[in-house]
Design an enzyme around this catalytic site. Structure first.
Site, PDB file in Angstrom:
ATOM      1  N   ASP A  14     -38.230 -50.255  10.757  1.00 51.53           N
ATOM      2  CA  ASP A  14     -37.743 -50.557  11.906  1.00 51.53           C
ATOM      3  C   ASP A  14     -37.937 -52.103  12.302  1.00 51.53           C
ATOM      4  O   ASP A  14     -38.773 -52.341  12.972  1.00 51.53           O
ATOM      5  CB  ASP A  14     -38.421 -49.776  12.772  1.00 51.53           C
ATOM      6  N   ALA A  15     -36.872 -52.939  11.598  1.00 45.83           N
ATOM      7  CA  ALA A  15     -37.053 -54.278  11.673  1.00 45.83           C
ATOM      8  C   ALA A  15     -36.093 -54.971  12.492  1.00 45.83           C
ATOM      9  O   ALA A  15     -36.274 -55.991  12.913  1.00 45.83           O
ATOM     10  CB  ALA A  15     -36.998 -54.891  10.312  1.00 45.83           C
ATOM     11  N   LYS A  16     -34.886 -54.004  12.623  1.00 43.72           N
ATOM     12  CA  LYS A  16     -33.579 -54.554  13.746  1.00 43.72           C
ATOM     13  C   LYS A  16     -33.291 -55.920  13.027  1.00 43.72           C
ATOM     14  O   LYS A  16     -32.971 -56.766  13.867  1.00 43.72           O
ATOM     15  CB  LYS A  16     -33.968 -54.496  14.943  1.00 43.72           C
ATOM     16  N   ARG A  17     -32.978 -56.104  11.763  1.00 46.19           N
ATOM     17  CA  ARG A  17     -32.597 -57.363  11.195  1.00 46.19           C
ATOM     18  C   ARG A  17     -31.030 -57.460  11.520  1.00 46.19           C
ATOM     19  O   ARG A  17     -30.494 -56.613  11.955  1.00 46.19           O
ATOM     20  CB  ARG A  17     -32.993 -57.577   9.839  1.00 46.19           C
TER      21      ARG A  17
END
Length: 271
Positions: A91-94
């Site tokens: 869950d890095a939302k890159r």
């Protein structure tokens, strides 16, 4: 992990539970702070106690990278600890221009071997497609999120009355397929989940917001489930912080099992 392998896990465990790993040093049981690596010790026990009921784990990268280099080492150890037949979500939302996105993808898909990563769609196709070039890896694209601020942009309508999140769903389906592209759809937007499912009938949804944020699991299943389940419902705080004592692992197991039993009933009802 392939779509069929993920669905097999769902069927085997009668569960579509994703456990979010958000290890906050200010919230984990205080006795763990004496450990050499408190965050790893916390995540290890959570995973060991909930793996019977979870089909996915979602480490929130911010809680690890906030600890600096040591946090990245801990993240790698946690990812290795998760059983290989359980789906893993970074869950890095890159999401950035092409070359940068490709390196983000290499970091999480090759260096750490996550099955998927959350990606922000705002910069468009060339910021997302580099993540889709990796075999048996998944992009989980932010579509309709559960936070209060999502109202600032995601529901803005164009001159034809189409909301921004609907444009994201429409355009992005040309970039990937139901075999490598999922969507984040918040449980607290229950009245809209049906609209999202109509726009993306075959895709899996990662659904946060059940539990501590007040989303309804039964509503999510009613409006969001498809013929292959199509749902990964995430619970973080409601499971991992069920207790702040030495029994935190057992308390987490109890909460995970409670959700799994609800999910079994819903799978029996809709599949």
């Amino acid at each position: 992990m392939t779509r069929s392998e993920l669905f097999a896990q769902i069927q085997q465990k009668s569960s579509f539970l994703c456990v979010g790993l958000d290890p906050d040093l200010n919230k984990i049981p205080s006795h763990l702070l004496k450990e050499k690596d408190p965050v790893f010790s916390f995540c290890k026990q959570i995973i060991e106690e909930t793996a019977d009921f979870a089909v996915a784990y979602k480490p929130n990268i911010a809680f690890f990278e906030a600890l600096g280099a040591r946090g990245w080492e801990t993240l790698a150890k946690v990812e290795e600890l998760i059983p290989k037949d359980i789906f893993t979500i970074a869950d890095a939302k890159r999401g950035d221009i092409g070359n940068t996105s490709k390196l983000y993808a290499k970091a999480f898909f090759e260096s750490m071997d996550f099955d998927s990563i959350t990606v922000a769609p705002y910069m468009g196709e060339d910021s997302v497609t580099p993540f889709l070039e990796f075999e048996n890896k998944w992009v989980i694209l932010l579509a309709l999120t559960s936070n209060k601020g999502s109202l600032d942009f995601q529901l803005i309508q164009d001159q034809n009355g189409k909301a921004l999140y609907q444009s994201v769903l429409e355009k992005s389906q040309a970039w990937g397929t139901p075999d490598n592209l999922m969507y984040v759809v918040g449980a607290t937007r229950g009245e809209l989940i049906g609209k999202v499912r109509k726009a993306a009938p075959e895709h899996f949804f990662l659904v946060p917001g059940v539990g501590a944020q007040g989303g309804s699991l039964s509503e999510v299943a009613k409006y969001g489930m498809n013929s292959s389940c199509g749902l990964l419902v995430n619970s973080s705080r409601g499971i991992i912080y069920a207790s702040n004592g030495k029994d935190f692992g057992k308390a987490a197991r109890k909460e995970a099992e409670k959700l799994q039993l609800e999910m079994k009933d819903l799978l029996d009802k809709y599949l």
